[in-house]
Design an enzyme around this catalytic site. Structure first.
Site, PDB file in Angstrom:
ATOM      1  CG  PHE A   1       2.614  -3.041   0.282  1.00 50.03           C
ATOM      2  CD1 PHE A   1       1.629  -3.585  -0.534  1.00 50.03           C
ATOM      3  CD2 PHE A   1       3.493  -3.910   0.919  1.00 50.03           C
ATOM      4  CE1 PHE A   1       1.512  -4.958  -0.698  1.00 50.03           C
ATOM      5  CE2 PHE A   1       3.390  -5.282   0.767  1.00 50.03           C
ATOM      6  CZ  PHE A   1       2.389  -5.801  -0.045  1.00 50.03           C
ATOM      7  CG  ASP A   2       6.478  -1.896   4.037  1.00 50.12           C
ATOM      8  OD1 ASP A   2       6.202  -1.869   2.808  1.00 50.12           O
ATOM      9  OD2 ASP A   2       7.568  -2.288   4.474  1.00 50.12           O
ATOM     10  CB  THR A   3       1.809   1.653   7.116  1.00 47.41           C
ATOM     11  OG1 THR A   3       3.097   2.241   7.212  1.00 47.41           O
ATOM     12  CG2 THR A   3       0.974   2.117   8.293  1.00 47.41           C
TER      13      THR A   3
END
Ligand SMILES: Nc1nc2c(ncn2[C@@H]2O[C@H](COP(=O)(O)OP(=O)(O)OP(=O)(O)O)[C@@H](O)[C@H]2O)c(=O)[nH]1
Ligand SMILES: [Mg+2]
Length: 241
Positions: free
Chosen positions: A184-186
């Protein structure tokens, strides 16, 4: 009116550290975020230990603490829900093991207040320090190499569990993120870079496993396989267009 800040704590079976660390974060925010109104949101999913019971007790004790328990699995899903439901101006999250030293929090929040779309904790820039196992260090550096070369990312640390985003950028990006787990972060950052949003890196002091009793929630092999698959998917959908 004061700027409002929501600090999300994603949790998955965190009964060993949740109470202690929420108390520490709460006390820190009283001292360090006095120029803001702030709230802490415990975003739990999939826990089958006492995490929900502890979260509920903390929410009863502290007016600034809220919590929810969701059935849909994954850290990304929990973050998406918590950020979408909050009405705060600045949305943050941090790993509840407090691997990142809290002193970076006012800098993270301040970067958004001063105009950045996203601010991320970074372990690889001047001023940062890292204490962790050789295995994790190698994994993290390999991952960064892959994000730079395969996803053409400019920022140097996509996966540090310590980030903030402004409300407007979140509204734009959250519906576009497909991954509901660790990637999710990437994905958030790749989409932000493609839109030329400003991403400010904040150096952090990172200590893996501050608490000996706590077990990692990461299943290393499964996570690596997922990362590779997701890098490939994102590369095909955003880079080739
Ligand atoms: N809501 C939610 N949170 C999760 C899930 N999996 C992990 N987390 C949380 O994500 C944060 C980071 O997890 P960690 O186990 O610390 O991952 P890590 O920092 O990469 O690994 P360690 O170095 O072992 O700590 C913690 O706050 C976890 O409780 C999940 O499925 N749902
Ligand atoms: Mg951790």
């Amino acid at each position: 009116m004061m700027t409002s800040v929501c600090i999300v704590l994603p949790t998955h079976n965190e009964e060993r550290v949740l109470e202690k660390n929420v108390r520490a974060i709460h006390a820190f925010c009283i001292a360090a975020l006095s120029k803001y109104t702030w709230e802490i949101c415990i975003a739990d999913n999939g826990s089958h230990d006492a995490t929900p019971i502890i979260a509920e007790r903390l929410a009863r004790e502290f007016p600034q603490v809220q919590w929810f328990h969701a059935d849909d699995a994954g850290r990304g899903a929990a973050l998406r829900r918590a950020w979408s439901e909050s009405s705060a101006d600045i949305l943050c999250y941090m790993d509840v093991d407090l691997a990142t030293d809290l002193h970076a929090l006012p800098f993270l929040v301040g970067a958004i207040r001063d105009g950045a779309d996203i601010a991320i904790g970074s372990r690889f820039i001047t001023g940062a320090s890292v204490q962790r196992s050789l295995l994790r260090e190698c994994m993290s550096r390999t991952y960064n190499w892959m994000t730079r070369h395969l996803l053409r990312m400019r920022i140097g640390d996509a996966q540090c569990g310590f980030k903030a985003i402004n409300k407007k950028a979140a509204k734009e990006l959250l519906p576009l993120i497909r991954n509901t787990q660790w990637f999710f972060d990437t994905e958030l950052l790749v989409l932000a870079e493609r839109r030329n949003m400003t991403i400010q890196e904040v150096p952090v002091q990172w200590v893996e496993a501050r608490d000996r009793k706590r077990k990692s929630t990461v299943r290393i092999f499964r996570t690596i396989v997922n990362y590779c698959r997701e890098i490939w998917r994102l590369r095909r959908s955003v880079i080739s267009h």
